[in-house]
Design a protein around this motif. Structure first.
Motif, PDB file in Angstrom:
ATOM      1  N   ALA A 121      -5.364  11.549  -1.685  1.00 20.17           N
ATOM      2  CA  ALA A 121      -4.393  10.436  -1.635  1.00 20.17           C
ATOM      3  C   ALA A 121      -4.815   9.665  -0.374  1.00 20.17           C
ATOM      4  O   ALA A 121      -4.947   8.672  -0.255  1.00 20.17           O
ATOM      5  N   ALA A 122      -5.109  10.476   0.740  1.00 20.00           N
ATOM      6  CA  ALA A 122      -5.772   9.814   1.772  1.00 20.00           C
ATOM      7  C   ALA A 122      -6.820   8.973   1.792  1.00 20.00           C
ATOM      8  O   ALA A 122      -6.982   7.890   2.366  1.00 20.00           O
TER       9      ALA A 122
ATOM     10  N   VAL B  78      -7.230   1.449  -1.245  1.00 20.22           N
ATOM     11  CA  VAL B  78      -6.210   0.715  -1.845  1.00 20.22           C
ATOM     12  C   VAL B  78      -6.085  -0.551  -0.707  1.00 20.22           C
ATOM     13  O   VAL B  78      -5.708  -1.549  -0.986  1.00 20.22           O
ATOM     14  N   THR B  79      -5.838   0.128   0.445  1.00 23.01           N
ATOM     15  CA  THR B  79      -5.771  -0.996   1.581  1.00 23.01           C
ATOM     16  C   THR B  79      -6.641  -2.027   1.711  1.00 23.01           C
ATOM     17  O   THR B  79      -6.458  -3.147   1.853  1.00 23.01           O
TER      18      THR B  79
ATOM     19  N   ARG C  54      -5.936   5.787  -0.417  1.00 22.91           N
ATOM     20  CA  ARG C  54      -5.347   4.989   0.449  1.00 22.91           C
ATOM     21  C   ARG C  54      -6.062   4.039   1.143  1.00 22.91           C
ATOM     22  O   ARG C  54      -5.924   2.717   1.403  1.00 22.91           O
TER      23      ARG C  54
ATOM     24  N   VAL D 265       0.694  -1.182   0.099  1.00 20.85           N
ATOM     25  CA  VAL D 265       0.091   0.048   0.009  1.00 20.85           C
ATOM     26  C   VAL D 265       0.860   1.284   0.060  1.00 20.85           C
ATOM     27  O   VAL D 265       0.599   2.170  -0.905  1.00 20.85           O
ATOM     28  N   GLY D 266       1.634   1.319   0.849  1.00 15.22           N
ATOM     29  CA  GLY D 266       2.817   2.239   0.972  1.00 15.22           C
ATOM     30  C   GLY D 266       3.494   2.877  -0.589  1.00 15.22           C
ATOM     31  O   GLY D 266       3.505   4.044  -0.868  1.00 15.22           O
TER      32      GLY D 266
ATOM     33  N   VAL E  94       0.706   4.076  -2.993  1.00 18.17           N
ATOM     34  CA  VAL E  94       0.248   5.422  -2.856  1.00 18.17           C
ATOM     35  C   VAL E  94       1.401   6.579  -3.176  1.00 18.17           C
ATOM     36  O   VAL E  94       1.229   7.597  -3.310  1.00 18.17           O
TER      37      VAL E  94
END
Length: 338
Positions: A256-257, A263-264, A260, A231-232, A235
């Protein structure tokens, strides 16, 4: 055989001569219908209707205008008729506000309501002439095609005829049954609407500045992060104002938050990806795996929008919107026509 001889044969009822006459224009006519309708499938219908009409009318074509212009007149009106039978197409961002819950994506909106992707093979067919390839690719980008759908059909036709097909005002007026003054007025209004909806720079300009090798690395890094379920790293490749959407689901994520968080969730299952292109933009064919990674099923065609060396949008066309690509793709294989 030269065009005049083919015209003579086609006017006499020679179907093979007609096909030979039309062949050099077919890809561009299909792209014109796609711009009008935001759907490759609807463009298929419009082009078929146009070519049937052109064949039936070939006996009356006397060559006072160019064959190209004549075909565009027929195709434009065919696309207007097909479009009149369909609702306006849109992207997820047009449906409602951004989603904040990655587990509440809503039910798919069914029917012909979504802008559809335009696959790489179709775009490549527009690039045969280097003098017009850049503009042809700009005018099938997702942002441009989606913005066009916010215009009334007549304004859309006027803008495309004048600024993409390069008809004169009088030719556009004749095609659409309007006065030259009406064409000029509609063109002015259409330009104003697009100016409000289009980004400052086209994807072709962004890609040219970034360069082929840097783009290749960016896309490869995204594929690596996605397949590694990292994930990191995923992003880190995104712009702060990135947007992620998944038509035909109405949900989309802004920033982005928020992306994220989704996407997590998305990377809780394994994925396999292959690089392709769509709408003259980099794209990924995505297969989603079972929890144990034992089996994979077609997941999406994800079209990437770039902003410098970051990704500013991921438009993930889920089945059935991506079926024409996924159906031609063997598991973990290459995409036909990409």
């Amino acid at each position: 055989m030269d065009e005049s001889a083919l015209l003579q044969r086609a006017r006499a009822g020679d179907a093979m001569a007609f096909e030979e006459l039309v062949a050099p224009h077919r890809a561009a006519l299909h792209a014109h219908c796609y711009r009008m309708l935001a759907s490759a499938h609807d463009a298929d219908d419009a082009l078929q209707e146009a070519l049937i009409g052109a064949w039936r009318g070939m006996g009356g074509f006397e060559g006072r205008s160019s064959l190209r212009g004549w075909l565009y007149r027929i195709a434009t009106n065919a696309a207007l008729r097909v479009g009149a039978r369909r609702p306006a197409r849109q992207l997820s961002l047009d449906v409602g506000p951004a989603c904040t819950d990655p587990y509440a994506l809503g039910d798919p909106l069914e029917g012909p309501v979504w802008v559809e992707p335009y696959t790489g093979g179709r775009v490549d067919a527009l690039s045969a002439d280097p003098a017009t390839a850049y503009e042809a690719r700009e005018t099938v980008e997702l942002a441009f095609v989606a913005a066009l759908q916010h215009l009334p059909a007549s304004q859309r036709a006027v803008l495309l005829l004048r600024e993409v097909v390069t008809f004169s005002a009088s030719e556009a007026a004749e095609t659409l049954g309007l006065s030259v003054a009406a064409v000029n007025s509609q063109l002015q209004r259409a330009r104003a609407t697009l100016a409000r909806r289009l980004p400052d720079r086209s994807q072709q300009a962004v890609r040219a500045e970034l360069g082929t090798e840097a783009e290749r690395r960016l896309v490869a890094d995204l594929v690596a992060a996605w397949e590694a379920q990292d994930v990191g790293a995923f992003v880190a490749l995104l712009a702060e104002d990135v947007r992620l959407s998944m038509p035909p689901l109405p949900a989309w994520f802004d920033g982005a938050a928020s992306v994220r968080a989704f996407v997590t969730r998305m990377l809780q299952t394994p994925w396999r990806l292959r690089v392709t292109s769509a709408n003259a933009q980099p794209a990924l064919v995505c297969w989603q795996g079972s929890a144990d990674g034992a089996t994979y099923a077609p997941g999406a065609l994800t079209v990437l929008t770039l902003d410098g060396a970051r990704i500013s949008a991921l438009t993930c066309f889920l089945p059935p919107l991506a079926e024409d690509v996924l159906a031609r793709t063997d598991e973990f294989g290459t995409v036909g026509g990409s």
